[in-house]
Structure formats: structure tokens, C-alpha cells
Design a protein around this motif. Structure first.
Motif, PDB file in Angstrom:
ATOM      1  N   ALA A 300       0.838  -1.204   0.000  1.00  0.00           N
ATOM      2  CA  ALA A 300       0.000   0.000   0.000  1.00  0.00           C
ATOM      3  C   ALA A 300       0.873   1.254   0.000  1.00  0.00           C
ATOM      4  N   GLU A 301       1.787   1.338  -0.992  1.00  0.00           N
ATOM      5  CA  GLU A 301       2.692   2.477  -1.109  1.00  0.00           C
ATOM      6  C   GLU A 301       2.838   2.914  -2.559  1.00  0.00           C
ATOM      7  N   TRP A 302       3.059   4.193  -2.704  1.00  0.00           N
ATOM      8  CA  TRP A 302       3.363   4.779  -4.020  1.00  0.00           C
ATOM      9  C   TRP A 302       4.593   5.674  -3.831  1.00  0.00           C
ATOM     10  N   ARG A 303       5.657   5.374  -4.573  1.00  0.00           N
ATOM     11  CA  ARG A 303       6.894   6.149  -4.491  1.00  0.00           C
ATOM     12  C   ARG A 303       7.168   6.807  -5.850  1.00  0.00           C
ATOM     13  N   TYR A 304       7.536   8.065  -5.819  1.00  0.00           N
ATOM     14  CA  TYR A 304       7.841   8.775  -7.056  1.00  0.00           C
ATOM     15  C   TYR A 304       8.704   9.985  -6.731  1.00  0.00           C
ATOM     16  N   LEU A 305       9.224  10.634  -7.769  1.00  0.00           N
ATOM     17  CA  LEU A 305      10.012  11.852  -7.594  1.00  0.00           C
ATOM     18  C   LEU A 305       9.088  13.062  -7.658  1.00  0.00           C
ATOM     19  N   VAL A 306       9.200  13.924  -6.668  1.00  0.00           N
ATOM     20  CA  VAL A 306       8.393  15.144  -6.637  1.00  0.00           C
ATOM     21  C   VAL A 306       8.772  16.010  -7.833  1.00  0.00           C
ATOM     22  N   SER A 307       7.772  16.464  -8.576  1.00  0.00           N
ATOM     23  CA  SER A 307       8.039  17.189  -9.810  1.00  0.00           C
ATOM     24  C   SER A 307       8.801  18.486  -9.585  1.00  0.00           C
ATOM     25  N   LYS A 308       8.569  19.175  -8.484  1.00  0.00           N
ATOM     26  CA  LYS A 308       9.208  20.468  -8.254  1.00  0.00           C
ATOM     27  C   LYS A 308      10.620  20.349  -7.712  1.00  0.00           C
ATOM     28  N   THR A 309      10.861  19.370  -6.845  1.00  0.00           N
ATOM     29  CA  THR A 309      12.152  19.287  -6.159  1.00  0.00           C
ATOM     30  C   THR A 309      12.998  18.088  -6.565  1.00  0.00           C
ATOM     31  N   LYS A 310      12.402  17.171  -7.337  1.00  0.00           N
ATOM     32  CA  LYS A 310      13.098  15.952  -7.757  1.00  0.00           C
ATOM     33  C   LYS A 310      13.585  15.134  -6.560  1.00  0.00           C
ATOM     34  N   THR A 311      12.850  15.215  -5.458  1.00  0.00           N
ATOM     35  CA  THR A 311      13.141  14.387  -4.291  1.00  0.00           C
ATOM     36  C   THR A 311      12.149  13.234  -4.233  1.00  0.00           C
ATOM     37  N   GLU A 312      12.589  12.114  -3.693  1.00  0.00           N
ATOM     38  CA  GLU A 312      11.709  10.950  -3.623  1.00  0.00           C
ATOM     39  C   GLU A 312      10.622  11.166  -2.587  1.00  0.00           C
ATOM     40  N   HIS A 313       9.420  10.787  -2.941  1.00  0.00           N
ATOM     41  CA  HIS A 313       8.271  10.972  -2.057  1.00  0.00           C
ATOM     42  C   HIS A 313       7.549   9.637  -1.898  1.00  0.00           C
TER      43      HIS A 313
END
Length: 444
Positions: A300-313
């Protein structure tokens, strides 16, 4: 007398037929280059030049001081300057007639004579000028701006990078693109920005100034400019009043919207995106471009790079979100994107969510937008469900320094965030069942 006779033959031959490779015209070729700049008695005229006809062999029509018109068999009329430098005879091209008029050619001859008077070879001087021009063109604003863009665009969101290059191409390059970046002044840049302001695009003018400043600073760092003139324009542009994205923060109104979403008659893909948008409250671009490989429905997780900061979320998924995604995967699981568009290999349109909201009867300028769901969650989670602001901000992927000075951390408050996301999904379900159970808050 000899000058008149020579001039007579020049005129006669030009009018009545091709000039012979005769040497009567060659009398003026000996006109002393370092002598006075006075024009010989029978120098060339525009009429003579226009009427000159090509012959079987190249012709030379001398004007004096080494200047002559070279008439080719094909009809070309080329200005040439014969001179001596360092004991050697040299030839300099001065352009083609009529683009270069007789007056222009004489001016260019006189400029060359001045250089010779100062022991400068006109031919070498021209080569140096050409090399300098090419070097300056290589350091033009557009060349450096595109170099800067190519270097940093891969670190930006696609939508953000496309807006920057379109802004530069439309509003800056036509006026500053060819200018050497080191020569651009603050007033010159301001003129370009004023042109943008003039059409009422105040925010675009401000952003164009910011982008130009980034290009100038890149040029300074790479040794092609000495300073950033955009810094001198602080306060020169009209202030921009930024408005927040339209958002619903009244639980009763939110309940109406949620019920409307459940009744949406559009495509199943868009309907799933609409249902997940308030539940996950991520940025619209991050939702529509979501990829199946980033989801772990078992955890139950979704991981991606934040579009504005390119940090993993990391987004903890509620049971309701997992159920929606499992149902959707049966339809789109074979594709890269969770929400494919009309062309399945590409994601859903950036306008799809707002278009769906308008289809439901909502004004996306004054009532709710896809981005507004973030403000909805931020407000109600804190004011109604009493979650701590720092937990909410971390789930929003905002940089919020703590007492230790550390900024956003994708795993910080993870347990609290898991509980919050499940409670939020349950709350949304409760709203749809009976909005009267939920206290009202004042809309902001």
C-alpha cells in the motif's frame, strides 16, 4: 589628354558593346594608392556600371585608388580593391554591385586606405573582425540560454521546462537572442520585459526576468559575461498579486463534490483519477503521469520523484485507494501509465481533471481545481481532524525545516502519515454518506 581619351573609350565600349580585355582602361590601375583620395577625372559612374555588359572574358573597370569593378562572363559585378602590403600585391573583396553601390565601394576603399596608412593590412583586419563576430555570435544570449536550458531541463518537470523554453522563444529571443550576452544592459532587458507587461501578462514578465537572470548568472559562471543585469531591475516591474488555487474547504460542499464525482459519466480512467485526486491530494501532474512500476499495492505504497524538487516521495495508500487502483489495473495495467490518454503510450491530458470538474458543473477558476484538493486536505485535516501541521506538510512533500534544520524527509512521520491517510479516506466516505454529521467551517 590621355585621361580624356581613356575615359572616352571606357564610355564608348560600355555603351556599344562588351569591353575588350584592353589596356586602355588599365591606365587608372596605376593610380597611386597612397596618394590623395581625389577621384580621377573619368572615374566610374552608376550609369556606366549599370550599362556594363559581360564579355567572353572577365572585365575590369577601374575607378581609382586600386578600386575596380570585376565584371564576370556570367554578368556578376564584383567590387575589388588591389593594394600592396609588405611588398606584395594583395586583393580585397568589397562586395557585389548593386548591393554595394559605387558610393559604398569608395567608402570601403577609403577605409582600407586609412588602415594602410597605419600599417594595418585591410585583408587581415577583415579576417580578425569576422573571427570576432563569430565568437560574439557563439556567446549570444540565445546560444547560452539554450545551453543553460539543455543542462538543467532534465532536472525539471516536463510541464515546467516547456513553459520556460516557450517563454524565452516567444518573449525574449526575438529581441535579445542575437545580442552578445556580455553586451546586454539592464535598460535593454527592461525594454523587453515592458513589452510583455504591455499586453497585461505581469506574471509572465516577472518569470521572464527570473529566467533571464538564471541565464545571465550561468554566463557569468562559465566566463562569458561579467555580471547579471537583471539584478538592477529590482522593483522595476509591476508587482504581481498571486491568487491561490480555487479550493473547497467547507465539508458540506466537499461532500456534494464527492457525490458528484461518484456519479461522473465520463471514461472510467478519468473517473478513477477524479476519485483519487482528493484522497491522495498530490499535485495534478504527479497523479496523471503516475506509472504502475511506482506502486506496491501489497505494501500500500506509491513512491515517485516530486516534480518540483526531484526528491523521492512516499504516499501511503488507504484501503480505499488500493481498491480503486486494483480495479483500474485490470484495464490499464498493460500500459506504462496508470491513467493513459487517448494515445495509450502517453499519460492522460494535463487538462483532463479540470475538464472533468467543469463537466460536473464546477468553475475551476473560483470553486475547485485539481490542484485545489491539496488546500482542501491541508485545511480540513488540521482544522477538523486535528492532525499536526508538520505531518500534513510532509505528506504534501513540502520542505519544512525542523528544530534540527533538516528539510523534507520522505520517511519522516511515516507511521503518523499512514494513519492520517487512512483516516482521511474514511472521513471522505463519511462525508458522502451524511454531510450533516460534520461541523461546518468558514470557506477561505
Amino acid at each position: 589628354m590621355r585621361s580624356r581619351l581613356t575615359g572616352f573609350f571606357v564610355a564608348y565600349n560600355v555603351r556599344d558593346g562588351p569591353l575588350k580585355s584592353g589596356l586602355r582602361l588599365g591606365y587608372f590601375s596605376g593610380y597611386p594608392l597612397n596618394g590623395p583620395s581625389a577621384i580621377p577625372p573619368m572615374a566610374l559612374t552608376d550609369i556606366l556600371i549599370r550599362n556594363a555588359k559581360p564579355g567572353k572574358k572577365p572585365q575590369k573597370l577601374f575607378d581609382g585608388g586600386g578600386l575596380f569593378l570585376y565584371v564576370t562572363p556570367s554578368g556578376g559585378k564584383l567590387w575589388r580593391l588591389k593594394y600592396r602590403f609588405g611588398g606584395k600585391e594583395r586583393l580585397l573583396s568589397l562586395g557585389a554591385y548593386p548591393a554595394i553601390s559605387l558610393k559604398d565601394a569608395r567608402e570601403r576603399r577609403d577605409e582600407a586606405r586609412k588602415l594602410l596608412a597605419h600599417d594595418v593590412d585591410p585583408g587581415e583586419h577583415r579576417k580578425a573582425q569576422k573571427a570576432a563576430t563569430l565568437a560574439r555570435a557563439a556567446d549570444s544570449f540565445e546560444v547560452i540560454a539554450r545551453e543553460w536550458f539543455a543542462k538543467f531541463a532534465p532536472t525539471w518537470a516536463e510541464g515546467h521546462s516547456s513553459k520556460i523554453i516557450q517563454r524565452l522563444e516567444r518573449d525574449v529571443f526575438p529581441w535579445l537572442g542575437a545580442r552578445p550576452i556580455a553586451d546586454i544592459t539592464a535598460p535593454e532587458l527592461l525594454t523587453v520585459l515592458r513589452r510583455i507587461e504591455g499586453r497585461g501578462a505581469l506574471d509572465t514578465a516577472l518569470r521572464a526576468k527570473q529566467n533571464c537572470g538564471q541565464v545571465f548568472r550561468y554566463a557569468v559562471a562559465s566566463g562569458r559575461a561579467e555580471r547579471d543585469p537583471s539584478g538592477d531591475l529590482r522593483g522595476a516591474l509591476a508587482p504581481v498579486k498571486h491568487e491561490n488555487f480555487a479550493a473547497i474547504v467547507d465539508p458540506a460542499q466537499l461532500a456534494e463534490l464527492l457525490r458528484a464525482i461518484d456519479g461522473f459519466k465520463g471514461t472510467f480512467v478519468v473517473k478513477c483519477a477524479l476519485r483519487l485526486a482528493p484522497m491522495l491530494f498530490v499535485r495534478p501532474g504527479e497523479l496523471r503521469t503516475a506509472e504502475w512500476t511506482a506502486f506496491d499495492l501489497e505494501k500500500a505504497e506509491w513512491r515517485y520523484l516530486v516534480s518540483k524538487t526531484k526528491t523521492e516521495h512516499l504516499v501511503p495508500l488507504s484501503a480505499q485507494a488500493v481498491a480503486i487502483l486494483r480495479e483500474l489495473r485490470a484495464l490499464t495495467g498493460q500500459w506504462r501509465h496508470v491513467f493513459p490518454g487517448r494515445e495509450p503510450r502517453k499519460p492522460m491530458s494535463s487538462a483532463a481533471i479540470n475538464a472533468a470538474l467543469r463537466r460536473l458543473g464546477y468553475d475551476t477558476r473560483t470553486e475547485i481545481t485539481g490542484h485545489g484538493f491539496r488546500a482542501t486536505a491541508r485545511t480540513i485535516l488540521h482544522e477538523e481532524l486535528h492532525f499536526k501541521p508538520e505531518v500534513i506538510e510532509h505528506q504534501l512533500a513540502h520542505k519544512v525545516p525542523d528544530a534540527l534544520g533538516t528539510a523534507y524527509n520522505r520517511t519522516k512521520f511515516l507511521n503518523e502519515r499512514r494513519a492520517m491517510m487512512q483516516r482521511w479516506a474514511d472521513y471522505l466516505d463519511e462525508l458522502k454518506v451524511d454531510a450533516k454529521l460534520v461541523p461546518m467551517v468558514n470557506a477561505r
